[in-house]
Design a protein around this motif. Structure first.
Motif, short mmCIF file in Angstrom:
data_model
loop_
_atom_site.label_atom_id
_atom_site.label_comp_id
_atom_site.label_asym_id
_atom_site.label_seq_id
_atom_site.Cartn_x
_atom_site.Cartn_y
_atom_site.Cartn_z
N TYR A 142 34.93 5.22 -7.59
CA TYR A 142 35.72 4.16 -6.95
C TYR A 142 35.43 2.83 -7.60
CZ TYR A 142 37.44 0.75 -3.66
OH TYR A 142 38.11 -0.31 -3.10
N TYR A 143 36.51 2.07 -7.84
CA TYR A 143 36.40 0.66 -8.24
C TYR A 143 37.68 -0.04 -7.83
CZ TYR A 143 38.98 2.45 -12.32
OH TYR A 143 39.88 3.06 -13.13
N ASN A 144 37.58 -1.34 -7.61
CA ASN A 144 38.73 -2.13 -7.16
C ASN A 144 39.84 -2.10 -8.20
OD1 ASN A 144 37.59 -2.93 -4.72
ND2 ASN A 144 36.55 -4.69 -5.65
N GLY A 145 41.05 -1.90 -7.71
CA GLY A 145 42.21 -1.93 -8.58
C GLY A 145 42.56 -0.61 -9.22
N CYS A 146 41.80 0.45 -8.94
CA CYS A 146 42.11 1.74 -9.56
C CYS A 146 43.40 2.32 -8.97
CB CYS A 146 40.96 2.73 -9.35
SG CYS A 146 40.75 3.28 -7.63
N PHE A 147 44.07 3.16 -9.74
CA PHE A 147 45.28 3.82 -9.26
C PHE A 147 44.86 4.93 -8.29
CE2 PHE A 147 48.40 7.31 -9.77
CZ PHE A 147 49.49 6.65 -9.21
N GLN A 148 45.36 4.89 -7.06
CA GLN A 148 44.89 5.80 -6.02
C GLN A 148 45.98 6.77 -5.60
OE1 GLN A 148 42.94 4.01 -2.69
NE2 GLN A 148 41.73 2.61 -3.92
N VAL A 149 45.55 8.00 -5.36
CA VAL A 149 46.38 9.04 -4.77
C VAL A 149 45.62 9.60 -3.58
CG1 VAL A 149 47.49 11.28 -5.10
CG2 VAL A 149 47.45 9.60 -6.98
N ASP A 150 46.22 9.53 -2.40
CA ASP A 150 45.54 9.96 -1.16
C ASP A 150 44.22 9.23 -0.98
OD1 ASP A 150 47.58 11.72 -0.57
OD2 ASP A 150 46.62 13.40 -1.60
N ASP A 151 44.24 7.91 -1.25
CA ASP A 151 43.08 7.04 -1.06
C ASP A 151 41.92 7.39 -1.99
OD1 ASP A 151 44.40 5.64 0.95
OD2 ASP A 151 43.74 7.06 2.49
N VAL A 152 42.19 8.05 -3.09
CA VAL A 152 41.15 8.42 -4.05
C VAL A 152 41.58 7.93 -5.43
CG1 VAL A 152 39.98 10.34 -5.20
CG2 VAL A 152 40.39 10.43 -2.74
N CYS A 153 40.63 7.33 -6.20
CA CYS A 153 40.94 6.87 -7.55
C CYS A 153 41.34 8.07 -8.41
CB CYS A 153 39.72 6.17 -8.17
SG CYS A 153 39.36 4.55 -7.45
N PHE A 154 42.54 7.98 -8.97
CA PHE A 154 43.06 9.07 -9.79
C PHE A 154 42.73 8.80 -11.26
CE2 PHE A 154 46.50 10.86 -12.38
CZ PHE A 154 46.39 12.20 -12.02
N ASN A 155 42.10 9.79 -11.91
CA ASN A 155 41.72 9.69 -13.32
C ASN A 155 40.95 8.38 -13.58
OD1 ASN A 155 41.53 10.43 -16.00
ND2 ASN A 155 43.52 9.57 -16.54
#
Length: 527
Positions: A293-306
């Protein structure tokens, strides 16, 4: 032989005659202590039932005679009294009455006989789940006296009270609650505590259980948490709840729904149903791996994707800590953070598993490891220079592993951009730790300035060369007189440029007494 037949006919005549006499009954079932017993059936009834359809609650005793009649051949009187088998809660003199009713066609020469009528509400059902307090049978004594006779005949009338389905099932052991892990296999029985009883009898007290569709909180519609999708009662008469399909704690943590209990009356339209609330809490299982997890990451279902981090280093330097940014928005990231997706807060181990291209894993390490029980964090440090490698981008693969039996894991990538040593932007901080600074903007500005300066220098050189060529051609065109006025062959442009008479690009200054001749003679030095 004839004598025996005669005696048999006499006995048969006497028996038939006795059955046709007043105060005799053809419904005698047996005797109790020498008292003839008559068995009749009456159905329990409420006051409303008796008022609505009173003739449904009478029974034929088949006692011959006309109650209140005046003829000695047909008239009888009847009296009801309690017997030793009369329930203590029943007063037979107020509960029942005896009356004569016409029968058609007449039987045994009698057109009327005695009937017993239920005149007061009768509840067969007791107050408990047991049968000990049920009123299934009522016994009473009936005295029958013929008109004009001083002797009486006594009967023991047994009233078999028939049940009607007038009770709903009653749940016991409530409230119903169970907690189940989301990883519990399909088909597992998770609750056996559902129980109910019915005060009625026979099939009216048999109960089948079921799960009502829809969320118990919003019963008017089938909600998103419809329990019938996840749970079932495979055997309705038992009521055991089992898992029908896979549970997911992350989607639904609690199910609140209704359990139904329905008696099994023969007439399905007369069945009664009761309901009760069932609550099932779904507990978290170790079914999800850790996440970065980090701020600004692309999220899918509230999880950072790739999850991808970016950093820059110099080819020949060693840095104590890489400065990381997010691949999505270039914001500075202090450390790489991973956490358990489940609420179990499993400890997370972070490690470098490989680099792409391979062979650079030992040149980096993870430091400042923190494990709070909620998340784990590390910093990436370069411990050896890369050397003269021709790699421009290096991928460092970071692995986060749960320290549980399942050893679930996930990966993240650090894209390291490698620059030559003279274009790196290393600065020393207060503790003499070399840290990477982003220099992409500075490099672009410096490059632009240098490009402009280079263009100016090239332009000036071109102009100078053109001027010098023009001057060389002018020398060849001077007259002999001009040659004798102080110019000699072979005098270079450079020497003239060094004279005070020439300007900075080799042209004669206005104060010089030599005029440039436009002929084909060369310049000559003075003799």
């Amino acid at each position: 032989m004839k004598t025996l037949r005669f005696l048999f006919l006499i006995l048969l005549f006497e028996y038939t005659d006795s059955q046709t006499a007043p105060c005799e009954s053809t419904a005698v079932f047996g005797n109790s202590g020498g008292t003839p017993t008559i068995v009749v059936s009456l159905t329990e009834a409420s006051a409303a039932d008796l008022a609505t359809n009173p003739d449904s609650y009478i029974a034929d005793t088949k006692i011959n005679g006309i109650l209140g009649g005046s003829s000695s051949s047909t008239g009888i009187t009847l009296q009801i009294a309690a017997s030793s088998g009369t329930p203590r809660n029943i007063n037979v003199t107020t509960q029942f009455s005896l009356e004569s009713r016409t029968i058609s066609p007449p039987e045994n020469t009698f057109s009327e006989r005695a009937f017993v009528r239920l005149i007061k509400p009768l509840n067969r059902d007791g107050q408990t789940a047991t049968t000990f307090d049920d009123t299934d049978v009522i016994e009473m004594q009936v005295q029958c006296t013929r008109v004009g006779s001083t002797s009486s005949t006594f009967f023991l009338i047994t009233v078999d009270v028939q049940d009607i389905n007038d009770n709903s099932p009653i749940f016991s052991g409530t409230p119903y609650y169970v907690s189940v892990n989301e990883l519990t296999p399909i088909g597992t029985t998770i609750f056996r505590g559902i129980a109910a009883y019915d005060l009625d009898a026979n099939t009216n007290k048999d109960i089948h259980f079921g799960i009502m569709p829809g969320d118990g909180v919003t019963q008017s519609t089938i909600g998103l948490h419809d329990a019938t999708d996840k749970f079932q009662i495979a055997t309705p008469r038992l009521g055991d709840i089992s898992i029908k399909s896979t549970l997911d704690f992350e989607k639904v943590k609690k199910y609140v729904f209704r359990i139904s209990a329905t008696d099994q009356a023969t007439n399905s339209s007369l069945r009664h149903t009761s309901t009760v609330t069932m609550t099932i809490d779904v507990s978290d299982g170790d079914d999800l791996g850790p996440v970065f997890y980090y701020n600004g990451c692309f999220q899918v279902d509230d999880v950072c994707f790739n999850p991808t981090y970016v950093s820059e280093i110099s080819r020949h330097s060693t840095t104590a800590q890489l400065i990381l940014t997010g691949a999505e928005n270039q914001s500075i990231i202090n450390s790489i953070i991973a956490r358990d997706q489940d609420t179990l807060n499993a400890r997370i181990q972070l490690s470098i598993v490989e680099t792409l291209p391979p062979g650079y894993k030992d040149k980096f390490t993870l430091i400042n490891t923190t494990n709070t029980g909620t998340f784990s964090s590390v910093s990436v440090t370069q411990i050896e220079p890369l050397g003269s490698s021709d790699v421009n981008i290096l991928k460092i693969i970071i692995k986060a592993t749960e320290l549980t039996d399942n050893r679930l894991f996930s990966r993240a990538v650090v894209d390291v951009h490698i620059y030559p040593s003279n274009s790196s932007c290393l600065e020393k901080d207060n503790v003499n730790t070399c840290t990477m600074k982003s220099c992409s903007n500075v490099a672009s500005i410096v490059g632009a300035v240098l490009g402009i300066l280079l263009a100016i220098v090239i332009t000036i050189l071109v102009i100078l060369i053109m001027k010098l060529r023009n001057q060389g051609c002018s020398k060849k065109q001077q007259t002999p007189m001009q040659q004798n006025n102080g110019l000699s062959l072979g005098h270079t442009v450079e020497s003239r440029q060094s004279s005070s008479e020439y300007d900075e690009i080799g042209m004669r200054s206005p104060a010089n007494h030599y005029d440039e001749l436009h002929n084909h003679h060369q310049y000559m030095e003075p003799s």
